[in-house]
Write a protein that holds these residues in place. Structure first.
Motif, short mmCIF file in Angstrom:
data_model
loop_
_atom_site.label_atom_id
_atom_site.label_comp_id
_atom_site.label_asym_id
_atom_site.label_seq_id
_atom_site.Cartn_x
_atom_site.Cartn_y
_atom_site.Cartn_z
N UNK A 329 72.98 78.90 133.75
CA UNK A 329 73.70 77.74 133.22
C UNK A 329 73.57 77.65 131.70
N UNK A 330 72.51 78.21 131.17
CA UNK A 330 72.30 78.18 129.71
C UNK A 330 73.14 79.24 129.01
N UNK A 331 73.24 80.44 129.60
CA UNK A 331 73.88 81.57 128.90
C UNK A 331 75.19 82.05 129.52
N UNK A 332 75.43 81.72 130.79
CA UNK A 332 76.65 82.14 131.47
C UNK A 332 76.89 83.64 131.38
N UNK A 333 75.84 84.40 131.66
CA UNK A 333 75.93 85.86 131.70
C UNK A 333 75.75 86.32 133.16
N UNK A 334 76.41 87.41 133.54
CA UNK A 334 76.09 88.01 134.83
C UNK A 334 74.59 88.29 134.89
N UNK A 335 74.00 88.23 136.07
CA UNK A 335 72.56 88.34 136.17
C UNK A 335 72.16 89.54 137.02
N UNK A 336 70.88 89.91 136.90
CA UNK A 336 70.29 90.95 137.75
C UNK A 336 68.84 90.58 137.99
N UNK A 337 68.37 90.78 139.20
CA UNK A 337 66.94 90.61 139.51
C UNK A 337 66.28 91.92 139.12
N UNK A 338 65.59 91.95 137.97
CA UNK A 338 65.17 93.21 137.38
C UNK A 338 63.75 93.64 137.71
N UNK A 339 62.91 92.74 138.27
CA UNK A 339 61.57 93.14 138.70
C UNK A 339 61.04 92.15 139.71
#
Length: 445
Positions: A329-339
């Motif tokens: 909600x802060x950045x509106x970027x696609x996300x990934x669970x990276x670790x």
């Protein structure tokens, strides 16, 4: 009884399996099957643990690639990734061994590993700095770091031109905090000024490195890996520095993505050495390429502070879903669970499935989730103490143990891959597959 519309359908088309319905209709694919590695495929990944900070005031280098046996078993490790059915690997080249000085490199190990990855069809998310720098660069207080790191990033992108996915700097906030505020790694300082200095140098290095990568790969995908942190303070009267810390967890991404922090954080930055000129430089705009916000989540990322000051692990009170949704909600970027991982191998399969439920919940909200990562492939060493002392304690959090034998979570991950391996990044995402065009837009509309 009135005639059913199904009567005519059956008369004209038979009992079922109507021609045309196989194209995404009732006879379309469910998403089962091992990953294909196609441009719309959800990215299931693991990683090779590659941390290399210094401790004991620079006298001891922690090299987890060595301590976990990867320099010896790198071919076996890559084969394990392939045999599990994974197409994506978070992989860190040993920066401290590769960049020997300005314009000077040793590519021998990197060349062998990268060639084998290419042969096996593994897509690397290439991690270019993971908690440390070469000895000749000193530490994160060095203002020359951004220029030298940018040179390195450009050299890597030029040499391995087939690589599209990068994490320029892993967990910038954690790197700066443990090195310059908690006094555990690298410069081992304990001050707000040292922390602000480290974080501005690291973010600047990430931006400059990203620019050099984009010169060689204008279609680069940048997976910013950041720790999903939160502290629950269980007191009626809140402690100012703890509340500030919950805001500072966003700091690295705020500077990276040109997102203005609130007044309290800006004042903190100004009081501790970030000049107005430097702040304006960060706020000009986010780095080039396609930006993915990767969030790492371990149960220990989330803490509770009791009224008496005792700190407890708050595993899964909010969890990856809720914390990462705040970041989204802060950045509106696609996300990934990276670790993610746990140190108890018997609990690891349950933890894996719980993290996957978090992914599914995020997808239900319509948030584009690029991928998921169990970190790491092989057991780790001394992370129970944050690498601060070289004790040799094996953390049984890998898909495989130090002898490269599978742990229970490896079979659980294989089952997950067989069930979900061919889903798309967003539901019905065939229409929105990742293309190879360079990124061009600079603003959100």
């Amino acid at each position: 009884m009135a005639k059913s519309f199904l009567t005519d359908i059956k008369k004209h088309f038979g009992d079922g399996n109507y021609a045309g319905d196989e194209f995404g209709g009732a006879r379309g694919t469910s998403g089962q099957g091992l990953p294909t590695g196609g441009p719309g495929n959800f990215m299931f990944a693991t990683g090779i643990e590659c941390s290399y900070p210094t401790i004991e005031h620079g006298k001891v280098r922690r090299d987890l690639l060595e301590e976990c046996g990867h320099y010896e078993y790198w071919q076996k490790d890559l084969q394990l990734v392939h045999d599990l059915g994974l197409k994506v690997l978070r992989y860190g080249l040993p920066y401290h061994k590769t960049h020997l000085g300005p314009g000077e490199y040793d590519w021998e190990f990197a060349d062998k590993v990268m060639a084998e990855m290419q042969r096996l069809g593994i897509t690397p998310i290439l991690d270019l700095m993971h908690f440390g720098v070469p000895d000749w660069l000193g530490n994160f207080q060095n203002p020359e770091l951004p220029v030298h790191f940018a040179e390195y990033c450009g050299a890597v992108a030029e040499r391995y031109s087939w690589v599209r996915y990068y994490t320029p700097i892993n967990e910038i906030y954690v790197t700066a905090k443990l090195s310059a505020k908690d006094g555990i790694w690298n410069e081992q300082l304990r001050s707000d000024e040292a922390f602000v200095t480290a974080i501005k140098h690291l973010v600047a290095a990430s931006i400059m490195g990203n620019q050099q990568i984009a010169r060689h790969r204008p279609d680069c995908v940048i997976v910013q890996s950041e720790s999903a942190e939160y502290t629950h303070e269980l007191r009626t009267e809140r402690t100012p520095h703890i509340q500030l810390e919950n805001k500072l967890r966003f700091l690295a991404l705020d500077l990276l993505y040109a997102h203005h922090p609130d007044g309290e954080v800006y004042q903190y930055l100004s009081d501790n050495g970030l000049t107005r000129q430097e702040y304006d430089w960060f706020m000009v705009g986010e780095p080039p390429g396609y930006q993915i916000m990767g969030n790492d989540y371990y149960g220990r990322n989330e803490r509770m502070i009791l009224p008496n000051g005792e700190v407890l692990t708050a595993s899964d009170v909010m969890g990856w879903f809720n914390i990462t949704h705040d970041y989204y909600l802060r950045y509106h970027k696609p996300v990934m669970h990276t670790e993610t991982n746990v140190f108890d191998p018997e609990q690891a399969p349950t933890w894996l499935w719980k993290q996957w439920v978090n992914i599914l919940q995020m997808r239900k909200l319509g948030v584009p989730v690029l991928g998921f990562t169990w970190y790491s492939l092989i057991d780790q060493v001394d992370w129970n103490r944050g690498l601060e002392a070289k004790e040799g304690t094996v953390n049984a959090c890998g898909l495989y143990d130090m002898n490269r034998n599978p742990r229970p979570v490896a079979e659980a991950y294989r089952q997950l891959l067989q069930e979900y391996g061919q889903i798309t990044i967003i539901p019905h995402g065939e229409l929105f597959e990742q293309n190879s065009r360079p990124a061009t837009l600079k603003v959100e509309i």
